[in-house]
Scaffold this motif. Structure first.
Motif, short mmCIF file in Angstrom:
data_model
loop_
_atom_site.label_atom_id
_atom_site.label_comp_id
_atom_site.label_asym_id
_atom_site.label_seq_id
_atom_site.Cartn_x
_atom_site.Cartn_y
_atom_site.Cartn_z
N ARG A 333 -16.55 -5.78 -69.87
CA ARG A 333 -17.92 -6.18 -70.22
C ARG A 333 -18.87 -4.98 -70.19
O ARG A 333 -19.78 -4.87 -71.01
CB ARG A 333 -18.43 -7.25 -69.26
CG ARG A 333 -17.80 -8.63 -69.47
CD ARG A 333 -18.61 -9.70 -68.76
NE ARG A 333 -18.70 -9.47 -67.33
CZ ARG A 333 -17.83 -9.95 -66.44
NH1 ARG A 333 -16.79 -10.67 -66.85
NH2 ARG A 333 -18.00 -9.71 -65.15
N ARG A 334 -18.63 -4.10 -69.24
CA ARG A 334 -19.55 -2.97 -69.04
C ARG A 334 -19.35 -1.89 -70.10
O ARG A 334 -20.30 -1.38 -70.67
CB ARG A 334 -19.34 -2.38 -67.64
CG ARG A 334 -20.18 -1.18 -67.34
CD ARG A 334 -20.15 -0.86 -65.85
NE ARG A 334 -18.79 -0.62 -65.38
CZ ARG A 334 -18.16 0.54 -65.52
NH1 ARG A 334 -18.74 1.54 -66.16
NH2 ARG A 334 -16.95 0.70 -65.05
N GLY A 335 -18.10 -1.55 -70.37
CA GLY A 335 -17.81 -0.49 -71.33
C GLY A 335 -18.36 0.84 -70.88
O GLY A 335 -18.86 1.00 -69.75
N LEU A 336 -18.28 1.83 -71.76
CA LEU A 336 -18.82 3.15 -71.44
C LEU A 336 -20.32 3.15 -71.66
O LEU A 336 -20.82 2.73 -72.70
CB LEU A 336 -18.16 4.21 -72.32
CG LEU A 336 -16.71 4.58 -71.97
CD1 LEU A 336 -16.16 5.54 -73.02
CD2 LEU A 336 -16.63 5.21 -70.59
N ARG A 337 -21.03 3.64 -70.68
CA ARG A 337 -22.49 3.75 -70.78
C ARG A 337 -22.87 5.24 -70.83
O ARG A 337 -22.28 6.05 -70.11
CB ARG A 337 -23.17 3.12 -69.55
CG ARG A 337 -22.90 1.62 -69.45
CD ARG A 337 -23.87 0.84 -70.33
NE ARG A 337 -23.75 -0.58 -70.10
CZ ARG A 337 -22.97 -1.39 -70.79
NH1 ARG A 337 -22.21 -0.89 -71.76
NH2 ARG A 337 -22.92 -2.69 -70.54
N PRO A 338 -23.83 5.58 -71.63
CA PRO A 338 -24.27 6.98 -71.62
C PRO A 338 -24.75 7.37 -70.23
O PRO A 338 -25.42 6.59 -69.54
CB PRO A 338 -25.44 7.00 -72.63
CG PRO A 338 -25.20 5.79 -73.51
CD PRO A 338 -24.56 4.77 -72.62
N GLY A 339 -24.35 8.56 -69.78
CA GLY A 339 -24.71 8.99 -68.44
C GLY A 339 -26.15 9.35 -68.31
O GLY A 339 -26.67 9.51 -67.23
#
Length: 339
Positions: A333-339
């Protein structure tokens, strides 16, 4: 109740190739004659020798050169029969009530029992019996032992009858075999996946061989003189170079030309974890990367797990959360998020 799933009809594989033939069968019976007929690859006769209505069940996993089954019966039965030619049999009671005799030896709760290759079985079951039995093709077992262990083959194949074992060893074997059946039962169609069959084949063989070595009846030899750190470095290099399709412990041993015992000892000395755990971490990271980079709704977690060799969804979830601190569904659900 009856379930039967068959995959493939190709010849027996080697010890490091994934079994191309697999089947999973679950059946319940109310007749001792049907119980005898239910077990694949055996020629046998059952004679009920205690009174009352019979009830039995059988769960069978067949992977080419390995057959693993769990048989339950609530009556005493006189069995006579043989598995397929050139095979070795080892088993363990799960729960028994009353006296039983395997090849003339009294069966006790904490024990392993054996049948030498090409021998006839005589088994007078207890009044209530629940047992695990594994049948191993000699060609595959010989190759496994030659490539990955220091077991004395000739001594192994002389084992027959019942051998008392420690409660700790028996509980460990029952636990491992229970989870094998639980995983396949919860997701039987995972056997369609070549990688799942390969990992399952390796898990079953490792479980049985480690149990035999722990029992102390197979006279392992002395490990060779290897530099532990060098072994681990070479093993890590090979594992990581194939992380898109992580090898099994057997394949690592074959690549390095060392025994499983030697590889295990080196990893424990250098990294304080087993090579099995290290390979599992590689596979978990592969699954995590796929979950992080796939949009929700585009993939099933069970499909990702199977692609990375996890055939037991419950254990996959447990391992995943223990390593990453979150469940696979949260990652997806979260996936990769920009840092």
């Amino acid at each position: 109740m009856s379930l039967n799933i068959n995959i493939g009809e190709t010849p027996t594989p080697s010890a490091t190739q994934p079994p191309a033939e697999a089947s999973f069968t679950v059946i319940e019976t109310s007749d001792v004659f049907l119980q005898a007929q239910a077990l694949p690859k055996w020629h046998q006769e059952y004679l009920q020798i205690s009174e009352g209505a019979f009830h039995g069940s059988l769960s069978d996993i067949s992977l080419g050169p390995i057959q693993l089954f769990r048989e339950r019966m609530d009556k005493a039965v006189d069995q006579q029969g043989q598995p397929w030619p050139n095979s070795f049999v080892v088993g363990i009671p799960v729960n028994i009530e009353g006296e039983g005799f395997w090849s003339g030896d009294k069966l006790v709760s904490d024990s392993l029992f054996f049948l030498k290759p090409n021998s006839e079985l005589r088994f007078r079951t207890p009044s209530s019996s629940d047992i695990y039995v594994a049948v191993l093709d000699l060609n595959a077992l010989n190759q496994y032992i030659e490539d990955f262990t220091e077991i004395n083959v000739q001594h192994l194949y002389q084992l027959s009858g019942v051998a008392p074992a420690s409660q700790q060893l028996c509980q460990s074997l029952r636990y491992s075999l229970h989870h094998i059946f639980e995983g396949v039962s919860n997701n039987p169609y995972s056997l369609n996946d070549t990688r799942v069959r390969q990992v399952l084949f390796s898990d079953i063989m490792n479980t049985l061989i480690v149990g035999l070595e722990t029992l102390g009846h197979v006279q392992p030899g002395n490990p060779g003189q290897f530099v532990h750190r060098h072994i681990v470095e070479k093993a890590r290099e090979y594992m990581l170079s194939n992380k898109h399709l992580p090898p099994t412990v057997l394949e690592v041993c074959q690549e390095l030309r060392i025994s499983r015992r030697t590889l295990h000892y080196a990893f424990q000395k250098v990294l304080s974890i087993s090579p099995v755990a290290f390979l599992r971490y590689i596979r978990l990271h592969g699954a995590r990367q796929e979950l992080l980079t796939t949009p929700p709704g585009r993939v099933l977690i069970s499909e990702v797990a199977a692609r990375w060799g996890f055939w037991h969804m419950g254990m996959f979830g447990t391992y995943y959360k223990a390593l990453f601190g979150e469940t696979p569904s949260v990652t997806l659900r979260r996936g990769l998020r920009p840092g």
